[in-house]
Design a protein around this motif. Structure first.
Motif, PDB file in Angstrom:
ATOM      1  N   LEU A 246      -3.528  -7.243   5.853  1.00  0.00           N
ATOM      2  CA  LEU A 246      -2.311  -7.184   5.931  1.00  0.00           C
ATOM      3  C   LEU A 246      -1.693  -6.391   6.479  1.00  0.00           C
ATOM      4  O   LEU A 246      -0.459  -5.929   6.204  1.00  0.00           O
ATOM      5  N   ASP A 247      -1.757  -6.278   7.679  1.00  0.00           N
ATOM      6  CA  ASP A 247      -0.964  -5.918   9.292  1.00  0.00           C
ATOM      7  C   ASP A 247      -0.254  -6.625   9.924  1.00  0.00           C
ATOM      8  O   ASP A 247       1.090  -6.406   9.380  1.00  0.00           O
ATOM      9  N   ALA A 248      -0.249  -8.353   8.695  1.00  0.00           N
ATOM     10  CA  ALA A 248       0.111  -9.275   9.261  1.00  0.00           C
ATOM     11  C   ALA A 248       1.691  -9.564   8.241  1.00  0.00           C
ATOM     12  O   ALA A 248       2.360  -9.816   8.314  1.00  0.00           O
ATOM     13  N   GLY A 249       0.812  -9.214   6.809  1.00  0.00           N
ATOM     14  CA  GLY A 249       2.017  -9.385   5.593  1.00  0.00           C
ATOM     15  C   GLY A 249       1.313  -9.786   4.334  1.00  0.00           C
ATOM     16  O   GLY A 249      -0.409  -9.163   4.181  1.00  0.00           O
ATOM     17  N   PRO A 250       1.818  -9.422   3.568  1.00  0.00           N
ATOM     18  CA  PRO A 250       0.916  -9.431   2.201  1.00  0.00           C
ATOM     19  C   PRO A 250      -0.232 -10.858   2.006  1.00  0.00           C
ATOM     20  O   PRO A 250       0.484 -11.709   2.389  1.00  0.00           O
ATOM     21  N   ALA A 251      -0.597 -10.596   0.816  1.00  0.00           N
ATOM     22  CA  ALA A 251      -1.839 -11.362   0.806  1.00  0.00           C
ATOM     23  C   ALA A 251      -1.357 -11.442  -0.553  1.00  0.00           C
ATOM     24  O   ALA A 251      -0.561 -10.932  -1.673  1.00  0.00           O
ATOM     25  N   CYS A 252      -2.100 -12.917  -0.998  1.00  0.00           N
ATOM     26  CA  CYS A 252      -1.640 -12.998  -2.710  1.00  0.00           C
ATOM     27  C   CYS A 252      -3.167 -13.538  -3.498  1.00  0.00           C
ATOM     28  O   CYS A 252      -3.633 -14.896  -1.828  1.00  0.00           O
ATOM     29  N   GLN A 290       1.537  -6.068   1.949  1.00  0.00           N
ATOM     30  CA  GLN A 290       1.657  -5.638   3.918  1.00  0.00           C
ATOM     31  C   GLN A 290       0.653  -3.635   3.483  1.00  0.00           C
ATOM     32  O   GLN A 290       2.329  -3.108   3.066  1.00  0.00           O
ATOM     33  N   GLN A 291       0.019  -3.609   3.840  1.00  0.00           N
ATOM     34  CA  GLN A 291      -0.399  -2.104   4.005  1.00  0.00           C
ATOM     35  C   GLN A 291      -1.126  -1.774   5.247  1.00  0.00           C
ATOM     36  O   GLN A 291      -1.605  -1.671   5.864  1.00  0.00           O
ATOM     37  N   VAL A 292      -1.417   0.049   5.318  1.00  0.00           N
ATOM     38  CA  VAL A 292      -2.203   0.699   6.062  1.00  0.00           C
ATOM     39  C   VAL A 292      -2.868   0.898   5.008  1.00  0.00           C
ATOM     40  O   VAL A 292      -2.757   1.900   4.501  1.00  0.00           O
ATOM     41  N   PHE A 293      -4.016   0.825   4.919  1.00  0.00           N
ATOM     42  CA  PHE A 293      -5.286   1.121   3.664  1.00  0.00           C
ATOM     43  C   PHE A 293      -6.032   2.235   4.311  1.00  0.00           C
ATOM     44  O   PHE A 293      -7.039   2.709   3.484  1.00  0.00           O
ATOM     45  N   ASP A 294      -6.782   2.248   5.787  1.00  0.00           N
ATOM     46  CA  ASP A 294      -7.745   2.651   5.929  1.00  0.00           C
ATOM     47  C   ASP A 294      -7.665   3.674   6.408  1.00  0.00           C
ATOM     48  O   ASP A 294      -7.469   4.340   7.971  1.00  0.00           O
ATOM     49  N   THR A 295      -7.087   4.654   6.011  1.00  0.00           N
ATOM     50  CA  THR A 295      -7.351   5.942   6.624  1.00  0.00           C
ATOM     51  C   THR A 295      -8.044   7.126   5.797  1.00  0.00           C
ATOM     52  O   THR A 295      -8.490   6.271   5.039  1.00  0.00           O
ATOM     53  N   ALA A 296      -8.595   8.370   6.210  1.00  0.00           N
ATOM     54  CA  ALA A 296      -9.355   8.898   5.961  1.00  0.00           C
ATOM     55  C   ALA A 296      -9.067   9.067   4.985  1.00  0.00           C
ATOM     56  O   ALA A 296      -9.980   9.316   3.731  1.00  0.00           O
ATOM     57  N   ASP A 297      -7.607   9.644   4.890  1.00  0.00           N
ATOM     58  CA  ASP A 297      -7.485  10.149   2.956  1.00  0.00           C
ATOM     59  C   ASP A 297      -7.380   8.497   2.372  1.00  0.00           C
ATOM     60  O   ASP A 297      -8.518   9.577   1.150  1.00  0.00           O
ATOM     61  N   GLN A 298      -7.419   7.531   2.447  1.00  0.00           N
ATOM     62  CA  GLN A 298      -7.410   6.532   1.416  1.00  0.00           C
ATOM     63  C   GLN A 298      -8.695   6.416   1.169  1.00  0.00           C
ATOM     64  O   GLN A 298      -9.132   5.928   0.041  1.00  0.00           O
ATOM     65  N   ASN A 299     -10.044   6.507   1.731  1.00  0.00           N
ATOM     66  CA  ASN A 299     -10.941   5.632   2.460  1.00  0.00           C
ATOM     67  C   ASN A 299     -11.858   7.085   0.430  1.00  0.00           C
ATOM     68  O   ASN A 299     -12.715   6.785   0.195  1.00  0.00           O
TER      69      ASN A 299
END
Length: 344
Positions: A246-252, A290-299
């Motif tokens: 998801l750093d590289a782009g979206p997934a389907c 595409q997103q950054v999901f691995d953060t303390a708040d989101q986890n």
């Protein structure tokens, strides 16, 4: 208030039209299972740190769009599945093991829980703050390992006991087919949760009234993945694989429905519905941004989120004994977890 007092009136009724049959003492078996799991969670976790009894280790919760195909066959156009409809979604990927700190390379069943937002209509089970949500629960196996309600409760009583003798008797409890299914479920290793296929395992109602039918769900990647298991994987390599993707782009991913043919049982979750006889049909596309999901708040938010297959429109009612038991068990464990953690 105890589990039996708070949930007995909510226990689902059997739909004979679709082939459901309530088992002897099924309700009491559900209460036994609740008691076993609640005791396990209380003894394992302290206040503020309670986790799920199953699938406690998440690889991440990710934002997505859930878009229904424009060319949806009329027979499948029920509930959320309306041609051209689109929903915001959040997807939680996980390991099935109750070990919240387990190593990802250990054989295990993987989970995919999908939550749709802005879904109008009264749900089979919900709360005021989740009234617009519809959940779908899938795992990386087309079959479960148990059908019988009493055996379901007995299995976890044995697993959570300190008795070696009780543990050794589990294969006799499950029988040959159930034991083989359990072995295969616990032998899986995968390279990337975004490239893995998932199944609902248990059937669901699709539609209402005389139009209702029994179906199963499955999700697969739109294209064959290229991920491989690292030569020396660390304990969280599946989360790392999702981060890279998801750093590289979206997934389907593609959401599919398998309409039942007559001889397939809604009460038998250890036998696979043949895909040759009853093919899965694509009905929707999941675009994971595409997103950054691995953060303390989101986890943290991911850990506090709840998914329940009964948080659904009546047109998507879960079917079979395993589903009926889950109706009361999921609610009880979610309430316990949130109560121990001080989360509304």
């Amino acid at each position: 208030m105890g589990a039996a007092e708070s949930t007995e009136h909510q226990y689902p009724k059997a739909d004979a039209y679709l082939g459901e049959v309530i088992q002897t003492d099924e309700w009491h078996s559900a209460q036994r299972l609740i008691n076993t799991l609640e005791e396990k969670i209380r003894s394992t976790y302290g206040p503020g740190g309670a986790r799920r009894d199953a699938h406690p280790k998440a690889h991440g919760c990710v934002a997505a769009d859930f878009a229904i195909n424009d060319d949806l066959p009329p027979g499948l156009a029920h509930g959320v599945f309306q041609p051209g409809a689109a929903y915001r979604a959040k997807i939680r990927f996980s390991n099935g093991s109750p070990n919240a700190t387990g190593d990802d390379i250990t054989g295990d069943t993987r989970g995919m829980a999908i939550k749709l937002y802005d879904v109008p209509g009264e749900k089979l089970f919900t709360s005021a703050d989740r009234a617009d949500q519809q959940d779908f629960i899938l795992i990386s196996s087309p079959v479960f390992f148990i059908n019988d309600a009493d055996d379901y409760a007995s299995f976890f009583e044995r697993v959570d006991s300190d008795s070696v003798l009780k543990m050794l008797k589990i294969p006799f409890l499950l029988g040959w087919q159930g034991s083989w299914n359990a072995y295969r479920m616990l032998s899986q290793t995968i390279a990337n949760p975004l490239e893995t296929r998932y199944w609902s395992v248990v059937p669901y109602q699709l539609g209402l009234g005389q139009e209702r039918q029994a179906v199963k769900y499955s999700v697969r990647a739109c294209n064959e993945g290229s991920s491989t298991i690292p030569d020396d994987p660390d304990s969280n390599y599946l989360r790392a694989a999702m981060v890279r993707t998801l750093d590289a782009g979206p997934a389907c991913m593609e959401f599919m429905i398998q309409p039942r043919i007559a001889e397939m049982s809604v009460e038998d979750s250890i036998s696979r519905w043949s895909e040759d006889e009853a093919p899965f049909q694509p009905v929707a596309k999941l675009t994971i941004h595409q997103q950054v999901f691995d953060t303390a708040d989101q986890n943290s938010a991911c850990e506090n989120e709840s998914y329940n297959p009964w948080q659904a429109l009546p047109a998507h009612k879960p079917l079979g004994a395993v589903s009926r038991i889950r109706r009361v068990v999921y609610e009880a464990i979610s309430d316990l977890r949130h109560g121990m953690n001080g989360v509304e």
